[in-house]
Design a protein around this motif. Structure first.
Motif, short mmCIF file in Angstrom:
data_model
loop_
_atom_site.label_atom_id
_atom_site.label_comp_id
_atom_site.label_asym_id
_atom_site.label_seq_id
_atom_site.Cartn_x
_atom_site.Cartn_y
_atom_site.Cartn_z
N GLU A 1 0.87 -1.17 0.00
CA GLU A 1 0.00 0.00 0.00
C GLU A 1 0.91 1.23 0.00
O GLU A 1 1.57 1.53 0.99
CB GLU A 1 -0.90 -0.02 1.25
CG GLU A 1 -2.15 0.85 1.14
CD GLU A 1 -1.91 2.33 1.29
OE1 GLU A 1 -0.74 2.77 1.34
OE2 GLU A 1 -2.89 3.07 1.35
N LEU B 1 -6.25 0.67 2.67
CA LEU B 1 -5.83 -0.47 3.47
C LEU B 1 -6.94 -1.52 3.51
O LEU B 1 -6.67 -2.72 3.41
CB LEU B 1 -5.47 -0.04 4.89
CG LEU B 1 -5.09 -1.16 5.86
CD1 LEU B 1 -3.91 -1.98 5.33
CD2 LEU B 1 -4.78 -0.60 7.24
N ILE C 1 0.62 -7.92 3.59
CA ILE C 1 0.45 -6.52 3.20
C ILE C 1 1.53 -5.71 3.88
O ILE C 1 1.74 -5.83 5.10
CB ILE C 1 -0.93 -5.98 3.62
CG1 ILE C 1 -2.05 -6.71 2.89
CG2 ILE C 1 -1.02 -4.47 3.37
CD1 ILE C 1 -3.43 -6.41 3.42
N TYR D 1 2.17 -1.95 4.63
CA TYR D 1 1.55 -0.62 4.58
C TYR D 1 2.65 0.43 4.67
O TYR D 1 3.25 0.63 5.71
CB TYR D 1 0.56 -0.45 5.74
CG TYR D 1 -0.18 0.88 5.68
CD1 TYR D 1 -1.35 0.99 4.95
CD2 TYR D 1 0.32 2.00 6.32
CE1 TYR D 1 -2.02 2.21 4.86
CE2 TYR D 1 -0.33 3.22 6.24
CZ TYR D 1 -1.50 3.31 5.51
OH TYR D 1 -2.16 4.51 5.42
N TYR E 1 -6.59 3.35 12.74
CA TYR E 1 -7.26 2.85 11.55
C TYR E 1 -8.06 1.60 11.91
O TYR E 1 -7.49 0.66 12.49
CB TYR E 1 -6.23 2.46 10.47
CG TYR E 1 -5.85 3.56 9.52
CD1 TYR E 1 -5.69 4.88 9.96
CD2 TYR E 1 -5.61 3.30 8.18
CE1 TYR E 1 -5.32 5.89 9.09
CE2 TYR E 1 -5.23 4.31 7.30
CZ TYR E 1 -5.09 5.60 7.76
OH TYR E 1 -4.74 6.59 6.89
N VAL F 1 -9.49 -1.93 11.05
CA VAL F 1 -9.19 -2.98 10.08
C VAL F 1 -10.08 -4.18 10.35
O VAL F 1 -10.56 -4.39 11.47
CB VAL F 1 -7.71 -3.42 10.13
CG1 VAL F 1 -6.79 -2.27 9.80
CG2 VAL F 1 -7.36 -4.00 11.48
N LEU G 1 0.10 -8.42 8.34
CA LEU G 1 0.07 -6.98 8.08
C LEU G 1 1.29 -6.38 8.75
O LEU G 1 1.48 -6.52 9.96
CB LEU G 1 -1.21 -6.36 8.64
CG LEU G 1 -1.31 -4.82 8.61
CD1 LEU G 1 -1.22 -4.29 7.20
CD2 LEU G 1 -2.59 -4.36 9.29
N THR H 1 4.36 -2.96 8.68
CA THR H 1 4.60 -1.58 8.30
C THR H 1 5.91 -1.13 8.92
O THR H 1 6.60 -1.91 9.56
CB THR H 1 3.42 -0.68 8.74
OG1 THR H 1 3.58 0.63 8.21
CG2 THR H 1 3.29 -0.62 10.25
#
Length: 325
Positions: free
Chosen positions: A215, A224, A237, A239, A248, A250, A262, A264
């Motif tokens: 993303e 997302l 994923i 991010y 956020y 989810v 997930l 990041t």
């Protein structure tokens, strides 16, 4: 040599308005251990700078500060307390005070890399975002043979596509509301989808679900959510987009039922100089990246026009940069 007491600097004059003026110049005697003073020769506008251009306060920069939020810089060292960066060296990396839109910038030396004088600063500026991408791909892990989707084929997403393909991804798809078909081959995309990412995610078949989704848009929850919806079983994923909101929501059910990962993160402080050097080596291997990536240079004095262009992505425009020329 007496150092100048003032410098040019750009400040915010309100939402979507910048002003050019003079400000007190940082002085060599103010340098702390490991810090360097850089004369700015080029800058790059990052997507993370744009909320501040729109009028949102920066948590890192005091209100009314000079050197409007900008962290991607290239320039010449004019004073140094970093043993590895000598006066006269050309450096690229982070303005650690987020104040890079000024003639002189004080920054942590560990966030800068001395690049070859053969590289023009207006090209070298791409090493900073490329370093961020290379570090993120390290965190993602092995992508050999993976099917990948990059959401957002702007300056960062395009670099992700190129690096992931170079690292062995079997198929790289780019999705963007801006038509980026013109750069498909330049950045290693096997397929480009000109669509809103939610529409793409809603229409994807099980056979086409990617193993990895990057993303690279940020600033909203929707993208997302679309990534989670589109990813394959046991997919991952990363991010990378900057969130505008602290929290956020989810779909934990989707993450759980798909056995998904997930992740990041941002470039670790201790890794910055290393990955900047890696980025220079990567550019030497793929020199054609420079022309494809740096498409919209503006002189520093036209910072207002540069930010207006960056906030409105369009076909044919990739990285918006600022130069002393």
């Amino acid at each position: 040599m007496e150092f100048p007491s003032s410098m040019w600097a750009v400040s915010s004059a309100g939402p979507y308005r910048l002003t050019w003026g003079e400000a007190p110049a940082p002085q060599p005697e103010a340098l702390g251990h490991g810090e360097v003073l850089v004369r700015t020769l080029a800058g790059g506008i990052c997507g993370s700078d744009l909320p501040f251009f729109a009028g949102h306060p920066s948590p890192m920069v005091p209100a009314g500060a000079h050197g409007f939020p900008l962290h991607e810089i290239a320039g010449e060292v004019v004073a140094s307390r970093d043993d590895d960066l000598a006066v006269g060296a050309l450096v690229v990396g982070w303005a650690t005070g987020m104040d890079g839109l000024a003639e002189y910038v004080l920054s942590a030396g560990t966030s800068l890399h001395a690049f070859s004088p053969e590289l023009d600063p207006g090209v070298a500026i791409l090493l900073q975002p490329l370093a961020c991408v290379l570090y993120a791909v390290e965190q993602i892990g092995d992508v050999e043979g993976k099917s990948v989707a990059v959401l957002g084929v702007g300056p960062i997403g395009a670099l992700f596509a190129h690096v992931l393909k170079a690292k062995g991804a079997s198929r790289v798809i780019g999705v963007d509301r801006v038509d980026r078909a013109d750069v498909r081959h330049s950045f290693g995309l096997d397929e480009f989808v000109h669509a809103d990412v939610s529409a793409w995610a809603n229409g994807i078949t099980d056979a086409d679900r990617p193993n990895l989704i990057v993303e690279a848009i940020g600033h909203q929850v929707e993208t997302l959510t679309a990534a989670i919806s589109a990813a394959a079983y046991e997919g991952k994923i990363f991010y990378f987009g900057i969130p505008n909101d602290e929290v956020y929501p989810v779909s934990m059910t989707a993450l759980l039922r798909k056995n998904m990962t997930l992740c990041t993160g941002v470039t670790a402080l201790g890794a910055r100089r290393r990955v900047l050097a890696d980025a220079e080596a990567y550019l030497a291997k793929f020199p054609e990246l420079a022309d494809a990536y740096v498409t919209s240079p503006y002189p520093f004095r036209e910072a207002q026009s540069a930010f207006e262009a960056a906030v409105r992505p369009r076909t044919g425009q990739m990285k918006v940069t600022l130069t002393s020329l």
